[in-house]
Design an enzyme around this catalytic site. Structure first.
Site, short mmCIF file in Angstrom:
data_model
loop_
_atom_site.label_atom_id
_atom_site.label_comp_id
_atom_site.label_asym_id
_atom_site.label_seq_id
_atom_site.Cartn_x
_atom_site.Cartn_y
_atom_site.Cartn_z
N ASP A 71 0.88 -1.17 0.00
CA ASP A 71 0.00 0.00 0.00
C ASP A 71 0.91 1.22 0.00
O ASP A 71 1.77 1.36 0.88
CB ASP A 71 -0.84 -0.05 1.28
CG ASP A 71 -1.75 1.15 1.44
OD1 ASP A 71 -1.58 2.17 0.72
OD2 ASP A 71 -2.65 1.08 2.30
N ILE A 72 0.74 2.09 -0.96
CA ILE A 72 1.67 3.22 -1.09
C ILE A 72 1.65 4.13 0.13
O ILE A 72 2.67 4.74 0.47
CB ILE A 72 1.41 4.00 -2.40
CG1 ILE A 72 2.65 4.81 -2.78
CG2 ILE A 72 0.17 4.89 -2.29
CD1 ILE A 72 2.65 5.33 -4.18
N ASN A 104 -6.41 13.36 -10.39
CA ASN A 104 -7.06 13.84 -11.62
C ASN A 104 -6.82 15.35 -11.69
O ASN A 104 -6.36 15.95 -10.72
CB ASN A 104 -8.55 13.47 -11.66
CG ASN A 104 -9.30 14.05 -10.48
OD1 ASN A 104 -9.42 15.28 -10.36
ND2 ASN A 104 -9.77 13.19 -9.59
N GLY A 112 -9.54 5.17 -5.71
CA GLY A 112 -8.27 4.48 -5.92
C GLY A 112 -7.17 4.98 -4.99
O GLY A 112 -7.38 5.22 -3.80
N ASP A 161 -5.66 7.79 -5.03
CA ASP A 161 -5.93 9.18 -4.65
C ASP A 161 -6.76 9.22 -3.35
O ASP A 161 -6.40 9.90 -2.38
CB ASP A 161 -6.71 9.83 -5.81
CG ASP A 161 -6.77 11.35 -5.74
OD1 ASP A 161 -6.16 11.93 -4.83
OD2 ASP A 161 -7.44 11.95 -6.62
N SER A 194 -2.36 5.53 -14.02
CA SER A 194 -3.33 5.26 -15.11
C SER A 194 -3.79 3.80 -15.20
O SER A 194 -4.63 3.50 -16.05
CB SER A 194 -2.81 5.70 -16.49
OG SER A 194 -2.77 7.12 -16.59
N TYR A 198 -8.27 4.81 -14.94
CA TYR A 198 -7.97 5.37 -16.26
C TYR A 198 -7.70 4.30 -17.33
O TYR A 198 -7.44 4.63 -18.48
CB TYR A 198 -6.83 6.38 -16.18
CG TYR A 198 -7.28 7.74 -15.62
CD1 TYR A 198 -8.62 7.98 -15.27
CD2 TYR A 198 -6.38 8.79 -15.46
CE1 TYR A 198 -9.03 9.21 -14.77
CE2 TYR A 198 -6.79 10.03 -14.97
CZ TYR A 198 -8.11 10.23 -14.62
OH TYR A 198 -8.51 11.46 -14.14
N1 AR6 Z 1 -1.39 1.70 -2.91
C1 AR6 Z 1 -0.80 1.42 -4.10
N2 AR6 Z 1 -1.49 1.25 -5.24
C2 AR6 Z 1 -2.83 1.38 -5.19
C3 AR6 Z 1 -3.53 1.70 -3.99
C4 AR6 Z 1 -2.74 1.86 -2.81
N3 AR6 Z 1 -3.30 2.15 -1.63
N4 AR6 Z 1 -4.86 1.77 -4.27
C5 AR6 Z 1 -5.00 1.51 -5.58
N5 AR6 Z 1 -3.79 1.27 -6.15
P1 AR6 Z 1 -6.10 4.45 -9.75
P2 AR6 Z 1 -5.60 5.96 -12.25
C6 AR6 Z 1 -3.43 0.94 -7.55
O1 AR6 Z 1 -7.47 4.15 -10.20
O2 AR6 Z 1 -5.87 4.76 -13.07
C7 AR6 Z 1 -8.84 8.41 -9.03
O3 AR6 Z 1 -10.21 8.49 -8.75
C8 AR6 Z 1 -4.52 0.39 -8.43
O4 AR6 Z 1 -4.68 -1.01 -8.22
O5 AR6 Z 1 -5.90 4.87 -8.35
O6 AR6 Z 1 -4.42 6.83 -12.58
C9 AR6 Z 1 -8.23 9.76 -9.37
O7 AR6 Z 1 -8.83 10.81 -8.65
C10 AR6 Z 1 -3.98 0.69 -9.81
O8 AR6 Z 1 -3.07 -0.32 -10.26
O9 AR6 Z 1 -5.45 5.65 -10.67
C11 AR6 Z 1 -8.49 9.87 -10.84
O10 AR6 Z 1 -9.79 10.35 -11.10
C12 AR6 Z 1 -3.16 1.98 -9.62
O11 AR6 Z 1 -3.06 2.15 -8.20
C13 AR6 Z 1 -8.36 8.46 -11.33
O12 AR6 Z 1 -8.68 7.63 -10.21
C14 AR6 Z 1 -3.78 3.23 -10.20
O13 AR6 Z 1 -5.20 3.18 -10.06
C15 AR6 Z 1 -6.94 8.12 -11.77
O14 AR6 Z 1 -6.92 6.84 -12.31
#
Ligand code: AR6
Length: 167
Positions: free
Chosen positions: A9-10, A23, A31, A33, A121, A125
């Site tokens: 977990d980051i 975003n 996610g 964020d 992404s 995304y």
């Molecule tokens: N630690 C590490 N990686 C994670 C965690 C975590 N706690 N949670 C999720 N991931 P995403 P995007 C991974 O959707 O595609 C948001 O609503 C997840 O499994 O977080 O760039 C923003 O506000 C995936 O592999 O980001 C934007 O609107 C990766 O993080 C939009 O999502 C990225 O998934 C951005 O979409």
């Protein structure tokens, strides 16, 4: 710069700066964020709001990055970047690589020596996972920087296993 893959977990990473896959609004989302804002508390959102009222009135463009406080996270900074939404007919990979190189440039500006990245992404995304790993590694390996260590944090065992295969 050392580039390594880590499973986890980051928000729990012990690094100087954590990169957020945000975003353009900078005002939060789901996610990674959502996890960063939840763990870091309201100071991060307050700093993002201030950026929207000053330098980024129109939002942060895809491929760019900006740093704020990390609130109560153990990191000192959150570097917010905005990945491109995946498109099958439009090659946006330069924008995706720019998320990594701009974030590293910001890390240099603020003096962060260790930086943790999510796989930008690859969630909401829609970027194909394997290629998201490839773009991240290409961008990070090519970066000229004072940063000592970049960690690509994969969320879950399966994600880590896929990334290791790509590596
Ligand atoms: N630690 C590490 N990686 C994670 C965690 C975590 N706690 N949670 C999720 N991931 P995403 P995007 C991974 O959707 O595609 C948001 O609503 C997840 O499994 O977080 O760039 C923003 O506000 C995936 O592999 O980001 C934007 O609107 C990766 O993080 C939009 O999502 C990225 O998934 C951005 O979409």
């Amino acid at each position: 710069m050392r580039v390594q893959l880590v499973e986890g977990d980051i928000t729990a990473q012990d690094v100087d700066a954590i990169v957020n896959a945000a975003n353009s609004s900078l005002l939060g989302g789901g996610g990674v964020d959502g996890a960063i804002h939840r763990a870091g508390g309201p100071e991060i959102l307050a700093a993002c709001r201030a950026l929207r009222e000053s330098r980024y009135a129109d939002g942060l463009p895809a491929g760019d990055a900006v740093a704020t406080t990390a609130g109560r996270l153990s990191a000192r900074w959150v570097i917010h970047t905005v990945g491109p939404v995946w498109s099958a007919h439009d090659d946006r990979s330069a924008t995706l690589r720019s998320c990594y190189t701009r974030s590293i440039a910001i890390a240099d500006e603020i003096g962060a020596e260790t930086v943790a990245f999510p796989l930008v992404s690859s969630g909401a995304y829609g970027w194909p996972f394997d290629d998201a790993v490839r773009q991240a590694l290409t961008a990070l390996r090519g970066a000229e920087t004072e940063v000592a260590e970049a960690r690509l944090v994969l969320f879950g065992r399966e994600a880590y296993a896929v990334a290791e295969r790509v590596l």
